[in-house]
Design an enzyme around this catalytic site. Structure first.
Site, PDB file in Angstrom:
ATOM      1  N   PHE A 180       0.804  -1.228   0.000  1.00  0.00           N
ATOM      2  CA  PHE A 180       0.000   0.000   0.000  1.00  0.00           C
ATOM      3  C   PHE A 180       0.834   1.275   0.000  1.00  0.00           C
ATOM      4  O   PHE A 180       0.353   2.342  -0.373  1.00  0.00           O
ATOM      5  CB  PHE A 180      -0.961   0.013   1.213  1.00  0.00           C
ATOM      6  N   LYS A 204      -1.075  -7.301  -9.589  1.00  0.00           N
ATOM      7  CA  LYS A 204      -2.170  -7.313  -8.607  1.00  0.00           C
ATOM      8  C   LYS A 204      -1.816  -6.233  -7.590  1.00  0.00           C
ATOM      9  O   LYS A 204      -0.990  -6.446  -6.699  1.00  0.00           O
ATOM     10  CB  LYS A 204      -2.259  -8.701  -7.961  1.00  0.00           C
ATOM     11  N   GLU A 207      -4.928  -4.031  -2.439  1.00  0.00           N
ATOM     12  CA  GLU A 207      -6.368  -3.769  -2.392  1.00  0.00           C
ATOM     13  C   GLU A 207      -6.680  -2.503  -1.584  1.00  0.00           C
ATOM     14  O   GLU A 207      -7.792  -2.001  -1.605  1.00  0.00           O
ATOM     15  CB  GLU A 207      -7.130  -4.977  -1.835  1.00  0.00           C
ATOM     16  N   SER A 257       4.880  -7.118   3.547  1.00  0.00           N
ATOM     17  CA  SER A 257       5.360  -7.401   4.898  1.00  0.00           C
ATOM     18  C   SER A 257       6.154  -8.711   4.944  1.00  0.00           C
ATOM     19  O   SER A 257       6.065  -9.538   4.033  1.00  0.00           O
ATOM     20  CB  SER A 257       4.156  -7.488   5.845  1.00  0.00           C
ATOM     21  N   CYS A 312       9.459   1.716   3.838  1.00  0.00           N
ATOM     22  CA  CYS A 312      10.325   0.584   4.197  1.00  0.00           C
ATOM     23  C   CYS A 312      11.748   1.047   4.463  1.00  0.00           C
ATOM     24  O   CYS A 312      12.548   0.297   4.997  1.00  0.00           O
ATOM     25  CB  CYS A 312      10.319  -0.454   3.089  1.00  0.00           C
ATOM     26  N   GLU A 412       8.354  -3.892  13.443  1.00  0.00           N
ATOM     27  CA  GLU A 412       8.677  -2.890  12.421  1.00  0.00           C
ATOM     28  C   GLU A 412       8.042  -1.527  12.764  1.00  0.00           C
ATOM     29  O   GLU A 412       8.554  -0.488  12.352  1.00  0.00           O
ATOM     30  CB  GLU A 412       8.202  -3.379  11.043  1.00  0.00           C
TER      31      GLU A 412
HETATM   32  P1  NAD Z   1       1.148  -6.775   2.932  1.00  0.00           P
HETATM   33  O1  NAD Z   1       2.174  -7.855   3.029  1.00  0.00           O
HETATM   34  O2  NAD Z   1       0.025  -6.780   3.885  1.00  0.00           O
HETATM   35  O3  NAD Z   1       0.484  -6.783   1.464  1.00  0.00           O
HETATM   36  C1  NAD Z   1       1.261  -6.754   0.293  1.00  0.00           C
HETATM   37  C2  NAD Z   1       0.521  -7.487  -0.818  1.00  0.00           C
HETATM   38  O4  NAD Z   1       0.392  -8.865  -0.468  1.00  0.00           O
HETATM   39  C3  NAD Z   1      -0.882  -6.970  -1.109  1.00  0.00           C
HETATM   40  O5  NAD Z   1      -1.049  -6.854  -2.507  1.00  0.00           O
HETATM   41  C4  NAD Z   1      -1.794  -8.039  -0.519  1.00  0.00           C
HETATM   42  O6  NAD Z   1      -2.968  -8.217  -1.273  1.00  0.00           O
HETATM   43  C5  NAD Z   1      -0.948  -9.288  -0.586  1.00  0.00           C
HETATM   44  N1  NAD Z   1      -1.218 -10.209   0.545  1.00  0.00           N
HETATM   45  C6  NAD Z   1      -1.458  -9.853   1.841  1.00  0.00           C
HETATM   46  N2  NAD Z   1      -1.614 -10.961   2.609  1.00  0.00           N
HETATM   47  C7  NAD Z   1      -1.450 -12.022   1.787  1.00  0.00           C
HETATM   48  C8  NAD Z   1      -1.485 -13.428   1.982  1.00  0.00           C
HETATM   49  N3  NAD Z   1      -1.708 -13.973   3.194  1.00  0.00           N
HETATM   50  N4  NAD Z   1      -1.287 -14.237   0.902  1.00  0.00           N
HETATM   51  C9  NAD Z   1      -1.049 -13.709  -0.309  1.00  0.00           C
HETATM   52  N5  NAD Z   1      -1.018 -12.386  -0.557  1.00  0.00           N
HETATM   53  C10 NAD Z   1      -1.203 -11.552   0.463  1.00  0.00           C
HETATM   54  O7  NAD Z   1       1.977  -5.399   2.984  1.00  0.00           O
HETATM   55  P2  NAD Z   1       1.432  -3.905   3.119  1.00  0.00           P
HETATM   56  O8  NAD Z   1       0.894  -3.704   4.477  1.00  0.00           O
HETATM   57  O9  NAD Z   1       0.586  -3.576   1.948  1.00  0.00           O
HETATM   58  O10 NAD Z   1       2.796  -3.087   2.956  1.00  0.00           O
HETATM   59  C11 NAD Z   1       3.611  -2.677   4.023  1.00  0.00           C
HETATM   60  C12 NAD Z   1       4.810  -3.598   4.164  1.00  0.00           C
HETATM   61  O11 NAD Z   1       5.560  -3.588   2.956  1.00  0.00           O
HETATM   62  C13 NAD Z   1       5.785  -3.134   5.248  1.00  0.00           C
HETATM   63  O12 NAD Z   1       6.214  -4.255   5.973  1.00  0.00           O
HETATM   64  C14 NAD Z   1       6.945  -2.531   4.462  1.00  0.00           C
HETATM   65  O13 NAD Z   1       8.191  -2.569   5.103  1.00  0.00           O
HETATM   66  C15 NAD Z   1       6.949  -3.405   3.257  1.00  0.00           C
HETATM   67  N6  NAD Z   1       7.619  -2.759   2.142  1.00  0.00           N
HETATM   68  C16 NAD Z   1       8.855  -3.207   1.825  1.00  0.00           C
HETATM   69  C17 NAD Z   1       9.565  -2.601   0.806  1.00  0.00           C
HETATM   70  C18 NAD Z   1      10.926  -3.074   0.436  1.00  0.00           C
HETATM   71  O14 NAD Z   1      11.426  -2.685  -0.612  1.00  0.00           O
HETATM   72  N7  NAD Z   1      11.574  -3.905   1.225  1.00  0.00           N
HETATM   73  C19 NAD Z   1       8.993  -1.526   0.106  1.00  0.00           C
HETATM   74  C20 NAD Z   1       7.708  -1.107   0.468  1.00  0.00           C
HETATM   75  C21 NAD Z   1       7.023  -1.732   1.493  1.00  0.00           C
END
Ligand code: NAD
Length: 529
Positions: A180, A204, A207, A257, A312, A412
């Site tokens: 997000f 994808k 959401e 995450s 991040c 985090e």
């Molecule tokens: P999230 O992991 O909740 O969601 C990311 C994506 O995964 C979404 O598109 C979601 O639909 C999908 N998803 C969520 N749960 C899932 C599951 N159980 N099975 C399959 N798909 C699933 O992450 P978020 O809250 O949207 O983003 C924040 C996180 O992203 C933070 O931890 C941040 O550090 C990390 N992030 C990392 C970087 C990097 O380059 N390392 C960059 C940006 C964000």
């Protein structure tokens, strides 16, 4: 679903008109938008009967609904993407480069519009949202260099009359799953380079922030992208898991995450796909006793609470080497001047947290931190923001006396919370950071070249800033998080992404002369002669 809700499909002029429709929803003049998907070059409504709400975090009002796409629709979308790949793969490389140039031009023309869409779905301040778009535009610029990026290698005369050369070929359909917190930059880390490499891409989006991706995709079509090479499907966990198990995608790029990243890496590789998963972080900034105080204060304030700490690469831990009392007070006083606010409030430094659940999670950890003995120097809980009584607001928070076993250090956080720790010397600071499971980014502030060089050499973190608090590399390098912040081998953008999105084929060639020579004899050895 109420019949008054409608999916924005192209108007008579051919445009989705997302921003004007979104503005009408934000103003309360129109119902939330039901979001379409981009399949085979067309924006189409899903037949889904279940949807997820997209809310504006500054008001918590619903602005759109994301379909939980039926899995059979995903299968159809993947088949169409595969066919598009077969049409696209041999497109001349300069043609692909020109598509990126046209796209870059359009993104710059629509920079403000994209930023406003981000602000309405994520709450980022307009300036910060423009930065989000800009860092994505830079990747598109990089993708326009594809002819030189994709060049193979040649060695003449590897044996008598034999030459060897490598060609870099596309892979097929690539899959991207985005988080997000950067609705423009992170999708743009993925699909432009992959498509420039000759692949088709299925994206994808999160959401929680799917609108920006739709506008990015629409502009990509407007730039001249052939139908089907970029597909946008909507959904959540079940849709992702279905896409991961499908045989068509050859690669999986994920950002999100840690637990989800680990799950996606394992599932993708179990399904024999190439995967790169960028995950969570805990980024430390080391402040040496000789560091310039003004620079330290500015760097810590911007890097800890900018974007509400939802980056991040945010600095969430300041490690002070030596006597730090006066400097910590200065940082606290500077942070106390910072306030969050609405997206177009020029005095606001950052926006709301993404959701009420995120706010509750972060405030819970703040409370637990106090119970565990950390000293809360600045408490931003419970603040109000004029004009936005229902937003997910959290003012800047700052702790001192944080220790490694506390929840504030283990989690985090992903909020505007700065934790201060102390180290006796540089060795102790390096040891602390290297014992932390994450390895995304870190920085050191010092006037000593020797200290900086030692830090650069010994620190087990993939992106290091020297007097630069958030060292996100530009796209001609790669985004090189390490350890618990990354699962995979080849990183995002730069030369590594070109390798990730391609296959190398090595050719060994000999052309026969008309007259037979000794080398036409059978050779029973593996050695080339
Ligand atoms: P999230 O992991 O909740 O969601 C990311 C994506 O995964 C979404 O598109 C979601 O639909 C999908 N998803 C969520 N749960 C899932 C599951 N159980 N099975 C399959 N798909 C699933 O992450 P978020 O809250 O949207 O983003 C924040 C996180 O992203 C933070 O931890 C941040 O550090 C990390 N992030 C990392 C970087 C990097 O380059 N390392 C960059 C940006 C964000």
């Amino acid at each position: 679903m109420s019949s008054s809700l409608s999916t924005p499909t192209p108007s008579a002029g051919g445009a989705l008109e997302l921003l004007s429709r979104l503005r009408a929803v934000v103003a309360g003049e129109s119902q939330p938008l039901v979001l379409p998907q981009l399949i085979n070059g067309q924006f189409v409504e899903s037949t889904a009967d279940q949807h997820i709400s997209v809310t504006n975090p500054a008001t918590n009002t619903e602005v759109a609904r994301v379909p939980l796409t039926p899995l059979s629709e995903l299968d159809d979308a993947l088949e169409l993407a595969e066919q598009a790949f077969l049409r696209w793969r041999n497109t001349p490389v300069p043609t692909r480069a020109r598509l990126m140039l046209s796209y870059q031009h359009l993104l710059k023309q629509h920079h403000d519009e994209l930023a406003e869409i981000i602000s309405h779905e994520l709450g980022k301040t307009f300036d910060d949202a423009k930065g989000d778009v800009w860092r994505g535009i830079e990747v598109v610029e990089h993708a326009a260099n594809i002819p030189s990026l994709i060049m193979g290698e040649t060695v003449e005369n590897v044996a008598t009359g034999i030459d060897s050369y490598s060609v870099t070929q596309s892979l097929g359909v690539c899959l991207g799953i985005t988080p997000f917190n950067f609705p423009a930059m992170i999708p743009l880390w993925m699909f432009p380079l992959s498509i420039a490499c000759g692949n088709a891409f299925v994206l994808k989006p999160s959401e929680q922030v799917p609108l920006t991706t739709l506008r990015l995709a629409e502009l990509f079509m407007e730039a001249g992208a052939p139908e089907g090479i970029l597909t946008v499907v909507q959904g959540g966990r079940d849709q992702v898991n279905h896409l991961l198990a499908h045989e068509i995608p050859r690669t999986v790029s994920f950002v999100g995450s840690v637990p989800v990243g680990q799950h996606i890496y394992r599932t993708a590789t179990d399904n024999l796909k190439r995967a790169q998963c960028f995950a969570g972080a805990k980024n430390h900034m080391v402040i040496m006793p000789d560091a310039p105080a003004d620079q330290v204060v500015n760097a810590l304030v911007g890097a800890s609470v900018g974007a509400a700490g939802q980056r991040c690469m945010a600095i969430s831990v300041a490690v002070f080497v030596g006597d730090s009392k006066a400097l910590i007070e200065r940082v606290r006083d500077a942070l106390a001047e910072v306030r969050p606010g609405g997206w177009n409030d020029k005095g606001a430094s950052y926006g709301p947290l993404i959701s009420p659940q995120a706010l509750e999670r972060v405030t819970g950890w703040i409370g637990q931190g106090v119970e565990e003995g950390a000293e809360l120097l600045l408490d931003g809980r419970g603040i109000t923001v004029e004009g936005y009584p229902d937003g997910n607001w959290l003012g800047p928070c700052m702790f001192s006396k944080v220790t490694p076993e506390m929840v504030l250090y283990r989690e985090e956080i992903f909020g505007p919370v700065l934790c201060c720790m102390e180290a006796a010397d540089l060795s102790e600071a390096i040891e602390l950071i290297n014992n932390n499971p994450y390895g995304n980014g870190t920085s050191i502030f010092t006037r000593s070249g020797g200290a900086a060089r030692r830090f650069q050499n010994e620190i087990a973190v993939g992106q290091v800033g020297i007097n630069v608090p958030i060292p996100v590399p530009l796209p001609f390098f790669s985004f090189t998080g390490w350890r618990g912040s990354f699962f995979g081998d080849l990183h995002a953008y730069g030369k590594q992404a070109v390798r990730f999105y391609t296959e190398t084929k090595t050719v060994t060639a000999r052309w026969f002369d008309d007259e037979p020579t000794d080398s036409n004899q059978p050779n029973f050895s593996i050695q080339m002669r």
